[in-house]
Design an enzyme around this catalytic site. Structure first.
Site, mmCIF file in Angstrom:
data_model
loop_
_atom_site.group_PDB
_atom_site.id
_atom_site.type_symbol
_atom_site.label_atom_id
_atom_site.label_comp_id
_atom_site.label_asym_id
_atom_site.label_seq_id
_atom_site.Cartn_x
_atom_site.Cartn_y
_atom_site.Cartn_z
ATOM 1 N N GLY A 241 24.224 2.554 -20.780
ATOM 2 C CA GLY A 241 23.879 1.829 -22.006
ATOM 3 C C GLY A 241 24.928 2.087 -23.068
ATOM 4 O O GLY A 241 26.094 2.369 -22.767
ATOM 5 N N SER A 242 24.501 2.016 -24.311
ATOM 6 C CA SER A 242 25.453 2.142 -25.415
ATOM 7 C C SER A 242 25.878 3.597 -25.617
ATOM 8 O O SER A 242 25.186 4.529 -25.203
ATOM 9 C CB SER A 242 24.817 1.631 -26.706
ATOM 10 O OG SER A 242 23.745 2.481 -27.052
ATOM 11 N N GLY A 246 23.863 7.251 -25.438
ATOM 12 C CA GLY A 246 24.401 8.415 -24.731
ATOM 13 C C GLY A 246 24.524 9.629 -25.641
ATOM 14 O O GLY A 246 24.310 10.771 -25.217
ATOM 15 N N GLU A 263 27.145 6.492 -18.354
ATOM 16 C CA GLU A 263 27.994 5.291 -18.251
ATOM 17 C C GLU A 263 27.770 4.518 -19.531
ATOM 18 O O GLU A 263 26.814 3.759 -19.644
ATOM 19 C CB GLU A 263 27.548 4.412 -17.079
ATOM 20 C CG GLU A 263 27.525 5.077 -15.729
ATOM 21 C CD GLU A 263 28.888 5.171 -15.096
ATOM 22 O OE1 GLU A 263 29.879 4.731 -15.732
ATOM 23 O OE2 GLU A 263 28.970 5.695 -13.988
ATOM 24 N N CYS A 297 29.732 -3.959 -19.359
ATOM 25 C CA CYS A 297 30.424 -2.826 -19.970
ATOM 26 C C CYS A 297 31.899 -2.887 -19.620
ATOM 27 O O CYS A 297 32.741 -2.341 -20.323
ATOM 28 C CB CYS A 297 29.791 -1.511 -19.573
ATOM 29 S SG CYS A 297 29.703 -1.274 -17.824
HETATM 30 C C1 UN1 Z 1 28.038 -2.778 -16.190
HETATM 31 O O1 UN1 Z 1 28.471 -3.690 -16.882
HETATM 32 O O2 UN1 Z 1 27.230 -1.933 -16.656
HETATM 33 O O3 UN1 Z 1 32.549 -3.715 -12.547
HETATM 34 C C2 UN1 Z 1 28.338 -2.625 -14.745
HETATM 35 C C3 UN1 Z 1 31.689 -4.554 -12.869
HETATM 36 C C4 UN1 Z 1 30.384 -4.521 -12.131
HETATM 37 C C5 UN1 Z 1 29.462 -3.529 -12.735
HETATM 38 C C6 UN1 Z 1 29.355 -3.593 -14.229
HETATM 39 N N1 UN1 Z 1 30.632 -4.193 -10.753
HETATM 40 O O4 UN1 Z 1 31.887 -5.406 -13.714
#
Ligand code: UN1
Length: 508
Positions: A241-242, A246, A263, A297
């Site tokens: 998440g953000s 975290g 993450e 992300c």
């Molecule tokens: C995410 O955005 O939290 O690499 C995961 C990627 C994908 C996973 C993204 N396999 O864009």
């Protein structure tokens, strides 16, 4: 301008019910929270949430299940994940439908997310026969030293709306073959997909005779995530998440000496060098920046272009953006679906207002696409020309804004790429091997993922996924990321008839 044609919420509701029924989900209907679709921005139906007492019982049950699961041989644990992978294949289309309905992903990307679930399940099945340690040369005669990896305990997963199924699968399939059990707190925005994943895993557990409490799902708000954060029976909290989230989770878990796998945010950049093959670069950049409506992300947020080619690249980029079909994510032709809600729309507006205040220029996009659905948020992805020093560039806005910056030397480009608090993914587009190698070297990109002639998003599950700095440092998926889900013991065996102390110490 005519407003965008969207499907009726009633039709979406029927579609959701049909998929849930085929998967075998019995929806806990109630009025604690709403399942909602960003396609029309409307509610689908009310759900009963998990109470505090239920959450407590779920952690207790998962802990109990762990005590049995940890001594099930790992290849047998793999059989559970193999069956789960088969069920995901069988229900591929329904899972993708639920992802489109609840997260708003276009069909191709929703199917891609399901494929990612299948890939990690396959990986985890193979891993179930490869949980090996090392044998280390002992300094003492007649001694053997080795490492053994053991199951860790209950893994608490906190996941975000944007990869509502795949990120859970990365953590869960690997945790299960490692001998852990799982309690999952999905995003409140994607509860239906969570119930579907839970159902398929529970069915697999029933079929292979694994304890059904190897997996529990908690439906509701942040307080349920906090329960996982604070419960000492939860050995590892894996949170996606953000950075803000975290920052709250990390120290709280550390305070009880629990483990975290974080993450968090990204602010990913791609450098486009003078030797770049622009026919390859353009589609890669557009997918990374505008795909998933900028809600990955790993989404590309900054394009660092050499000054000599910026005038050639920009018109091609803005022309590609102008042609992007925006709308109903179920329609085959759509490439950009809705934002998850109007909140990122507001964040995008704020960021673009700051761009203008800072003397930057929106070259294309940025506007809301008109629809009859007030709660739905469709936007035209934006390309912005801006000075690299503008503070807005250093922030992650979870919406489709691509900031274009220019550079003169590779060192300057790398410094710009690294000059953000986040460190998830990065790319360079070049045909010059020296530039590529420097970018991947110790003085190159400081991110966890460093690509050459490949966009920042769309990582394969075989590599370790994650990043540095405010991205949180965690690694999930392939490579040796499974170590995070196990505890290591160092074993020393003396098979001689002598006492021998290390460091040459004599005693007695
Ligand atoms: C995410 O955005 O939290 O690499 C995961 C990627 C994908 C996973 C993204 N396999 O864009």
């Amino acid at each position: 301008m005519t407003s965008l044609a969207l499907p009726a919420t009633d039709d979406l509701l029927s579609r959701a019910r049909a998929s849930l029924t085929r998967i075998g989900v019995v929806v806990p209907e109630g009025d604690d929270l709403q399942a909602r679709t960003p396609i029309t921005g409307e509610d689908l139906f009310g759900l009963k949430g998990t109470t505090d007492a239920d959450a407590e019982a779920a952690v207790a049950a998962a802990h109990e299940a762990f005590l049995a699961w940890r001594s099930t041989p790992a290849p047998r644990r793999g059989e559970l994940v193999r069956r789960f992978g088969e069920l995901v294949r069988e229900h591929r289309s329904d899972l993708a439908d639920l992802i489109t309905l609840e997260a708003g992903k276009i069909r191709a990307e929703a199917l891609g997310e399901v494929q990612e679930m299948i890939d990690i399940a396959d990986y985890a099945v193979g891993l179930s026969r490869q949980l090996y340690g090392r044998v280390i040369a002992s300094e003492r005669a007649g001694h053997r030293m080795a490492e053994t990896w053991h199951p860790l305990g209950v893994v608490g997963i906190i996941s975000a709306f944007n990869f509502p199924a795949a990120v859970w699968s990365w953590n869960t399939t690997v945790a299960l073959v490692c001998g852990d059990t799982v309690v999952w707190k999905p995003s409140e925005l994607t509860t239906l997909i969570a119930l579907a994943c839970d159902r398929l895993l529970t069915q697999a557990a029933e079929e292979v005779g694994a304890p059904v409490n190897i997996h529990r799902v908690l439906i509701g708000g942040r307080e349920l995530g906090e329960k996982l954060v604070d419960d000492p029976r939860v050995a590892l909290v894996s949170a996606t998440g953000s950075t803000r989230m975290g920052r709250a989770v990390g120290p709280r878990v550390a305070a009880r000496f629990g483990r975290v796998l974080l993450e968090l945010g990204g602010n990913n950049a791609a450098i486009v060098t003078p030797s770049a093959d622009l026919d390859l670069t353009l589609p890669a950049v557009v997918f990374a920046a505008a795909g998933t409506a900028g809600q990955r992300c790993t989404a590309l947020r900054r394009l660092i272009v050499h000054r000599d080619i910026v005038d050639e690249l920009l018109p091609r980029l803005t022309a590609a953006y102008e042609r992007l079909p925006i709308g109903d994510p179920f329609a085959d032709t759509t490439l950009v679906g809705p934002l998850i809600s109007t909140a990122p729309l507001d964040a995008m507006r704020d960021a673009l207002a700051r761009v203008t205040e800072d003397g930057g220029k929106v070259l294309v996009g940025g506007g809301r696409v008109e629809t009859d659905a007030a709660g739905a948020a469709y936007v035209q992805p934006a390309v912005v020309r801006i000075d690299a020093q503008s503070p807005v560039v250093r922030e992650e806005t979870f919406a489709p804004i691509l900031y274009v910056l220019t550079y003169d030397t590779l060192e300057e480009a790398i410094a710009l790429q690294n000059d953000v608090p986040q460190g998830l993914s990065s790319s360079i587009f070049t045909r010059d091997q020296r530039e590529a190698e420097v970018f991947m070297s110790a003085v190159g990109s400081d991110c966890g993922m460093v690509n050459v002639n490949v966009g920042t998003s769309g990582a394969e599950i075989g590599g370790a996924f994650g990043g540095e700095k405010e991205t949180g440092g965690g690694r999930a998926c392939g490579s040796d990321a499974w170590h995070a889900y196990m505890r290591r013991t160092t074993n020393v065996v003396n098979y001689s008839a002598e006492v021998a102390l290390a460091q040459n110490i004599s005693f007695l």
